[in-house]
Motif scaffolding. Structure first.
Motif: not given
Length: 402
Positions: A110-128, A200-205
């Motif tokens: 697996k790939i571990a996606f590690m989010f370093l953030t102050p709070g809510t992630l604004p792009f959760e729907r995109l990552w979903d 951050c946002v994904p640029l690839r599939s």
């Protein structure tokens, strides 16, 4: 009886002895001059050897020998034979043993996606949308330093780890990265580790990124030599002798790395402690040493330079030459703009020399030149709707071929 011969003052010039005394004086002056030159050279050599064998934190002594300072000595003297301390020997042995274990790619890797953030992630729907259909091939970890996030995707529910305050430019940023790695390493299936921010946002599939990282022979850690005041100029004398200035490097903190490198970072206490104690704004001579920009680049440059790419797969725009990179707004986000990001195959490092000298290098994947970026940063939260509209097109524009 013969009368005694009388000499006058005028006869003195014709005395035989007067003609031979000048050459004798010249020989004496030559001998004295040569002796003085030999003594001077001996003194310089002695000082140089002492400075070489017993380096001091101050560089003033170097300028007694050459106007070029210590650089002239470094060019003239052979490579340093400094003996490693017990701590350095132990650190290098541990790192060598960890790195000798070959990576294992399994069906459940697996790939571990590690989010370093102050709070809510604004792009959760995109990552979903990015994660959909790839369950079992990824895991999510969230370090929220200020407030508990509000989630919009089930992939992010209950994925927060114990977090602490993060201050920009301080060692607390590195501590947060290590905390994320420690939690992600608890799952033996995690073989790749990606550090991301809330912008951050994904640029690839997902498939493209999974194959790109899993089958790479490198970790993607940004690292370059910036000889300016915001690069090697931030090196602290107190970091010596373990961290020489010539090995001090700079780079963006947003990395992707293989499991062995993640373990090595957690195993390190020696080099980490030098940055913890001596790298921070204003610690020494008002130098603004930024720990997250220098620790990992310097660490890997010293201990495994061939194991990293020297560039990051997370795109960022420093063209504005400010303390922080450009933020992409909704009007910036078009299909053409995203295609340009994903087709870039040369990375640009901006130094702090002059008006910002640039260093260009090609992006190589296992010896093959490929586009550089898998992720993008910094996107404003208001770009979410446009990114969702364009996601399917821009992530499918390039398919993966090994």
């Amino acid at each position: 009886m013969k009368a005694a011969k009388r000499w006058s003052v005028g006869n003195l010039a014709s005395l035989p002895g007067a003609r031979h005394r000048a050459p004798a004086r010249r020989r004496l002056w030559i001998i004295m001059a040569l002796s003085l030159i030999i003594m001077t050279l001996s003194l310089i050599t002695m000082l140089a050897i002492m400075a070489y064998m017993y380096p001091h934190h101050s560089k003033r002594a170097c300028y007694m020998i050459s106007s070029r300072g210590c650089k002239a000595l470094a060019d003239w003297l052979p490579p340093s034979l400094r003996e490693y301390s017990d701590d350095e020997i132990a650190a290098r042995v541990v790192i060598r043993e960890i790195m000798s274990n070959a990576p294992v790619i399994r069906r459940d890797s697996k790939i571990a996606f590690m989010f370093l953030t102050p709070g809510t992630l604004p792009f959760e729907r995109l990552w979903d949308r990015f994660f959909q259909g790839h369950e079992g091939k990824f895991s999510v970890y969230i370090h929220a330093s200020k407030e508990r996030p509000v989630h919009h995707s089930h992939y992010f529910l209950d994925r927060e780890i114990r977090s602490d305050e993060v201050v920009w430019g301080r060692i607390s940023m590195v501590d947060a990265e290590r905390r994320l790695l420690a939690n992600a390493l608890r799952d033996p299936a995690n073989q790749q580790f990606v550090l991301l921010s809330e912008s951050c946002v994904p640029l690839r599939s997902f498939e493209y990124i999974y194959n790109y990282l899993m089958y790479s022979n490198l970790s993607y850690v940004d690292c370059f030599d910036d000889p300016g005041e915001h690069g090697s100029g931030r090196h602290m004398d107190h970091m010596l002798p373990e961290i020489p200035k010539k090995y001090f490097r700079k780079g963006a903190q947003w990395f992707t790395m293989k499991r062995q490198h993640a373990i090595v970072i957690l195993a390190d206490s020696l080099y980490y402690s030098r940055f913890r104690d001596y790298c921070g704004p204003g610690i020494e001579n008002n130098k603004n040493c930024i720990a997250d920009e220098h620790y990992l680049p310097t660490f890997f440059h010293m201990l495994d330079p061939g194991g990293i790419s020297n560039w990051s797969v997370t795109q960022v725009d420093w063209s504005e030459r400010q303390w922080h990179p450009k933020t992409y707004m909704p009007e910036d986000v078009t299909h053409e703009f995203l295609n340009n990001l994903t087709s870039t195959d040369t990375v640009v490092h901006v130094t702090s020399v002059g008006m910002g000298e640039e260093i260009l290098m090609p992006c190589m994947w296992n010896g093959i030149k490929r586009p550089c970026f898998l992720f993008g940063r910094k996107f404003h939260p208001d770009t979410l709707d446009k990114l969702l509209d364009l996601f399917s097109n821009y992530t499918r524009s390039v398919s993966w071929h090994l």
